[in-house]
Design a protein around this motif. Structure first.
Motif, PDB file in Angstrom:
ATOM      1  N   ARG A 161      51.771 -23.613 -48.608  1.00 34.11           N
ATOM      2  CA  ARG A 161      53.030 -22.887 -48.528  1.00 34.11           C
ATOM      3  C   ARG A 161      52.933 -21.869 -47.383  1.00 34.11           C
ATOM      4  NH1 ARG A 161      51.673 -21.090 -54.472  1.00 34.11           N
ATOM      5  NH2 ARG A 161      49.732 -20.963 -53.282  1.00 34.11           N
ATOM      6  N   PRO A 162      54.043 -21.236 -47.009  1.00 42.70           N
ATOM      7  CA  PRO A 162      53.972 -20.234 -45.933  1.00 42.70           C
ATOM      8  C   PRO A 162      52.912 -19.158 -46.171  1.00 42.70           C
ATOM      9  CG  PRO A 162      56.256 -20.779 -46.352  1.00 42.70           C
ATOM     10  CD  PRO A 162      55.452 -21.506 -47.399  1.00 42.70           C
ATOM     11  N   LYS A 163      52.763 -18.692 -47.414  1.00 40.92           N
ATOM     12  CA  LYS A 163      51.752 -17.665 -47.665  1.00 40.92           C
ATOM     13  C   LYS A 163      50.341 -18.222 -47.499  1.00 40.92           C
ATOM     14  CE  LYS A 163      51.586 -18.064 -52.757  1.00 40.92           C
ATOM     15  NZ  LYS A 163      51.775 -17.311 -54.033  1.00 40.92           N
ATOM     16  N   ASP A 164      50.144 -19.508 -47.790  1.00 43.44           N
ATOM     17  CA  ASP A 164      48.835 -20.119 -47.593  1.00 43.44           C
ATOM     18  C   ASP A 164      48.520 -20.256 -46.109  1.00 43.44           C
ATOM     19  OD1 ASP A 164      48.603 -20.454 -50.405  1.00 43.44           O
ATOM     20  OD2 ASP A 164      49.766 -22.306 -50.273  1.00 43.44           O
ATOM     21  N   GLU A 165      49.517 -20.625 -45.326  1.00 44.94           N
ATOM     22  CA  GLU A 165      49.330 -20.700 -43.881  1.00 44.94           C
ATOM     23  C   GLU A 165      48.994 -19.324 -43.312  1.00 44.94           C
ATOM     24  OE1 GLU A 165      49.090 -23.303 -42.141  1.00 44.94           O
ATOM     25  OE2 GLU A 165      50.156 -24.915 -43.188  1.00 44.94           O
ATOM     26  N   LEU A 166      49.664 -18.295 -43.829  1.00 45.77           N
ATOM     27  CA  LEU A 166      49.376 -16.933 -43.376  1.00 45.77           C
ATOM     28  C   LEU A 166      47.955 -16.537 -43.747  1.00 45.77           C
ATOM     29  CD1 LEU A 166      50.199 -14.215 -42.180  1.00 45.77           C
ATOM     30  CD2 LEU A 166      51.171 -13.609 -44.406  1.00 45.77           C
ATOM     31  N   ASP A 167      47.545 -16.850 -44.974  1.00 47.70           N
ATOM     32  CA  ASP A 167      46.184 -16.528 -45.401  1.00 47.70           C
ATOM     33  C   ASP A 167      45.156 -17.229 -44.505  1.00 47.70           C
ATOM     34  OD1 ASP A 167      47.082 -14.920 -47.449  1.00 47.70           O
ATOM     35  OD2 ASP A 167      46.844 -16.445 -49.014  1.00 47.70           O
ATOM     36  N   PHE A 168      45.395 -18.489 -44.188  1.00 48.30           N
ATOM     37  CA  PHE A 168      44.480 -19.220 -43.318  1.00 48.30           C
ATOM     38  C   PHE A 168      44.401 -18.553 -41.943  1.00 48.30           C
ATOM     39  CE2 PHE A 168      43.726 -22.545 -40.118  1.00 48.30           C
ATOM     40  CZ  PHE A 168      42.489 -23.012 -40.545  1.00 48.30           C
ATOM     41  N   THR A 169      45.557 -18.217 -41.392  1.00 52.92           N
ATOM     42  CA  THR A 169      45.587 -17.598 -40.066  1.00 52.92           C
ATOM     43  C   THR A 169      44.866 -16.252 -40.048  1.00 52.92           C
ATOM     44  OG1 THR A 169      47.661 -18.705 -39.505  1.00 52.92           O
ATOM     45  CG2 THR A 169      47.143 -16.692 -38.287  1.00 52.92           C
ATOM     46  N   GLU A 170      45.068 -15.463 -41.094  1.00 57.83           N
ATOM     47  CA  GLU A 170      44.475 -14.120 -41.128  1.00 57.83           C
ATOM     48  C   GLU A 170      42.957 -14.165 -41.315  1.00 57.83           C
ATOM     49  OE1 GLU A 170      45.731 -11.171 -40.590  1.00 57.83           O
ATOM     50  OE2 GLU A 170      47.845 -11.739 -40.373  1.00 57.83           O
ATOM     51  N   VAL A 171      42.476 -15.088 -42.140  1.00 57.40           N
ATOM     52  CA  VAL A 171      41.048 -15.091 -42.461  1.00 57.40           C
ATOM     53  C   VAL A 171      40.225 -15.904 -41.469  1.00 57.40           C
ATOM     54  CG1 VAL A 171      40.854 -17.105 -44.001  1.00 57.40           C
ATOM     55  CG2 VAL A 171      39.493 -15.046 -44.469  1.00 57.40           C
ATOM     56  N   LEU A 172      40.864 -16.789 -40.719  1.00 56.18           N
ATOM     57  CA  LEU A 172      40.128 -17.657 -39.808  1.00 56.18           C
ATOM     58  C   LEU A 172      39.196 -16.889 -38.868  1.00 56.18           C
ATOM     59  CD1 LEU A 172      39.633 -20.563 -38.858  1.00 56.18           C
ATOM     60  CD2 LEU A 172      41.603 -20.313 -37.322  1.00 56.18           C
ATOM     61  N   PRO A 173      39.641 -15.772 -38.260  1.00 58.54           N
ATOM     62  CA  PRO A 173      38.742 -15.074 -37.329  1.00 58.54           C
ATOM     63  C   PRO A 173      37.484 -14.488 -37.976  1.00 58.54           C
ATOM     64  CG  PRO A 173      41.029 -14.415 -36.966  1.00 58.54           C
ATOM     65  CD  PRO A 173      40.989 -15.187 -38.252  1.00 58.54           C
ATOM     66  N   VAL A 174      37.482 -14.282 -39.288  1.00 61.90           N
ATOM     67  CA  VAL A 174      36.305 -13.669 -39.923  1.00 61.90           C
ATOM     68  C   VAL A 174      35.400 -14.700 -40.593  1.00 61.90           C
ATOM     69  CG1 VAL A 174      37.603 -11.536 -40.298  1.00 61.90           C
ATOM     70  CG2 VAL A 174      37.384 -13.181 -42.176  1.00 61.90           C
ATOM     71  N   LEU A 175      35.781 -15.967 -40.574  1.00 62.71           N
ATOM     72  CA  LEU A 175      34.923 -16.998 -41.142  1.00 62.71           C
ATOM     73  C   LEU A 175      33.711 -17.217 -40.239  1.00 62.71           C
ATOM     74  CD1 LEU A 175      37.442 -19.765 -42.317  1.00 62.71           C
ATOM     75  CD2 LEU A 175      36.410 -17.933 -43.679  1.00 62.71           C
ATOM     76  N   THR A 176      32.557 -17.352 -40.859  1.00 58.98           N
ATOM     77  CA  THR A 176      31.356 -17.657 -40.094  1.00 58.98           C
ATOM     78  C   THR A 176      31.377 -19.126 -39.669  1.00 58.98           C
ATOM     79  OG1 THR A 176      30.073 -18.329 -42.028  1.00 58.98           O
ATOM     80  CG2 THR A 176      30.065 -15.963 -41.464  1.00 58.98           C
ATOM     81  N   ASP A 177      30.480 -19.473 -38.760  1.00 67.36           N
ATOM     82  CA  ASP A 177      30.381 -20.874 -38.351  1.00 67.36           C
ATOM     83  C   ASP A 177      30.068 -21.764 -39.549  1.00 67.36           C
ATOM     84  OD1 ASP A 177      30.918 -20.193 -35.740  1.00 67.36           O
ATOM     85  OD2 ASP A 177      28.821 -20.243 -35.089  1.00 67.36           O
ATOM     86  N   ALA A 178      29.189 -21.292 -40.436  1.00 66.16           N
ATOM     87  CA  ALA A 178      28.826 -22.077 -41.619  1.00 66.16           C
ATOM     88  C   ALA A 178      30.023 -22.260 -42.541  1.00 66.16           C
ATOM     89  CB  ALA A 178      27.679 -21.417 -42.367  1.00 66.16           C
ATOM     90  N   GLN A 179      30.829 -21.223 -42.717  1.00 58.55           N
ATOM     91  CA  GLN A 179      32.022 -21.332 -43.564  1.00 58.55           C
ATOM     92  C   GLN A 179      33.037 -22.306 -42.961  1.00 58.55           C
ATOM     93  OE1 GLN A 179      32.786 -17.077 -43.615  1.00 58.55           O
ATOM     94  NE2 GLN A 179      32.389 -16.999 -45.833  1.00 58.55           N
ATOM     95  N   ARG A 180      33.216 -22.246 -41.651  1.00 64.01           N
ATOM     96  CA  ARG A 180      34.135 -23.168 -40.969  1.00 64.01           C
ATOM     97  C   ARG A 180      33.653 -24.613 -41.127  1.00 64.01           C
ATOM     98  NH1 ARG A 180      37.193 -21.120 -36.066  1.00 64.01           N
ATOM     99  NH2 ARG A 180      37.387 -18.860 -36.322  1.00 64.01           N
ATOM    100  N   ARG A 181      32.346 -24.835 -40.944  1.00 64.18           N
ATOM    101  CA  ARG A 181      31.810 -26.188 -41.060  1.00 64.18           C
ATOM    102  C   ARG A 181      32.000 -26.733 -42.465  1.00 64.18           C
ATOM    103  NH1 ARG A 181      27.560 -24.121 -37.935  1.00 64.18           N
ATOM    104  NH2 ARG A 181      26.297 -23.845 -39.818  1.00 64.18           N
ATOM    105  N   TRP A 182      31.729 -25.897 -43.465  1.00 62.14           N
ATOM    106  CA  TRP A 182      31.878 -26.350 -44.853  1.00 62.14           C
ATOM    107  C   TRP A 182      33.322 -26.741 -45.127  1.00 62.14           C
ATOM    108  CZ3 TRP A 182      34.683 -25.076 -49.187  1.00 62.14           C
ATOM    109  CH2 TRP A 182      34.256 -25.646 -50.397  1.00 62.14           C
ATOM    110  N   LEU A 183      34.252 -25.882 -44.737  1.00 63.97           N
ATOM    111  CA  LEU A 183      35.657 -26.170 -45.007  1.00 63.97           C
ATOM    112  C   LEU A 183      36.104 -27.420 -44.252  1.00 63.97           C
ATOM    113  CD1 LEU A 183      38.291 -25.416 -46.372  1.00 63.97           C
ATOM    114  CD2 LEU A 183      38.771 -23.837 -44.486  1.00 63.97           C
ATOM    115  N   ASP A 184      35.686 -27.566 -43.017  1.00 61.73           N
ATOM    116  CA  ASP A 184      36.036 -28.761 -42.255  1.00 61.73           C
ATOM    117  C   ASP A 184      35.498 -30.017 -42.943  1.00 61.73           C
ATOM    118  OD1 ASP A 184      37.023 -30.200 -39.914  1.00 61.73           O
ATOM    119  OD2 ASP A 184      34.906 -30.461 -39.406  1.00 61.73           O
ATOM    120  N   GLU A 185      34.275 -29.952 -43.417  1.00 61.93           N
ATOM    121  CA  GLU A 185      33.667 -31.119 -44.063  1.00 61.93           C
ATOM    122  C   GLU A 185      34.391 -31.496 -45.351  1.00 61.93           C
ATOM    123  OE1 GLU A 185      29.625 -29.928 -44.519  1.00 61.93           O
ATOM    124  OE2 GLU A 185      29.170 -30.136 -42.368  1.00 61.93           O
ATOM    125  N   VAL A 186      34.738 -30.509 -46.155  1.00 59.72           N
ATOM    126  CA  VAL A 186      35.385 -30.850 -47.430  1.00 59.72           C
ATOM    127  C   VAL A 186      36.837 -31.261 -47.230  1.00 59.72           C
ATOM    128  CG1 VAL A 186      33.787 -29.446 -48.797  1.00 59.72           C
ATOM    129  CG2 VAL A 186      35.941 -28.427 -47.991  1.00 59.72           C
TER     130      VAL A 186
END
Length: 202
Positions: A161-186
């Motif tokens: 939903r729009p709020k989920d897209e906003l949450d993704f946009t806001e938190v993306l810059p603070v995700l570590t490389d490991a967190q990004r890789r995990w989310l991409d994989e799942v």
């Protein structure tokens, strides 16, 4: 916090601090989820919240129901409906969403979300191929725990939903490389292609 109307009565979310204080008495593991978990990861407030989500493991449901013995609890069973959840009832596996208020007729104050686990492993209820050590499911912050942002984003990834897209946009810059890789994989396991994967570097 915002007041919202539903077919089962209004939502007037309790302050997060009040809900956290209530759950400090629960000996079983629990954590803050939903948009608040993302906002805590970001480190600042950036949107209104229509509810407060508290997560716990399905196997601890009776302990939390005893803690809330004086509260009016209803479970979405079957999904799309609400029915009372009496103290002592073990909920069926299909039920994972619980609404809580101080008394019948009052506004809903917070929501419980039951998560699946097998021993020391968390299991994503929408796709049992996706698993994670329980020790890595949550992060300690300010005397309580919040769900890891990449796990919360996985829950938000189905029809965002729009709020989920906003949450993704806001938190993306603070995700570590490991967190990004995990989310991409799942996300690849769950969907194959997903619009968030390009922004994760997948």
């Amino acid at each position: 916090m915002t007041r919202t109307e539903t077919p089962w009565g209004p939502w007037e979310p309790a302050p997060l601090e009040a809900v956290v204080a209530l759950f400090q008495e629960l000996e079983a593991p629990w954590w803050v989820g939903g948009g608040y978990a993302i906002e805590l990861a970001v480190g600042r407030a950036y949107r209104e919240h229509g509810d407060v989500d508290i997560g716990l493991l399905r196997r601890d449901q009776l302990a939390v129901r005893r803690l809330l013995a004086g509260w009016d609890c209803h479970v979405a069973d079957p999904p799309g409906t609400l029915r009372p959840w009496p103290v002592g009832e073990v909920l069926p596996e299909r039920a994972h969403d619980i609404w809580v208020r101080e008394h019948a007729g009052g506004p809903w104050r917070f929501q419980l979300m039951l998560d699946e686990a097998d021993g020391t492993e968390w299991i994503y209820r929408r796709d049992v191929r996706i698993r994670r050590p329980l020790a890595d499911l949550t992060i300690s912050q300010g005397g309580f725990r919040r769900i890891a942002p990449e796990v919360q984003l996985l829950y938000k990834s189905k029809g965002p939903r729009p709020k989920d897209e906003l949450d993704f946009t806001e938190v993306l810059p603070v995700l570590t490389d490991a967190q990004r890789r995990w989310l991409d994989e799942v996300l690849e396991i769950a969907y194959g292609a997903h619009p968030w994967r390009d922004r994760l570097g997948g």
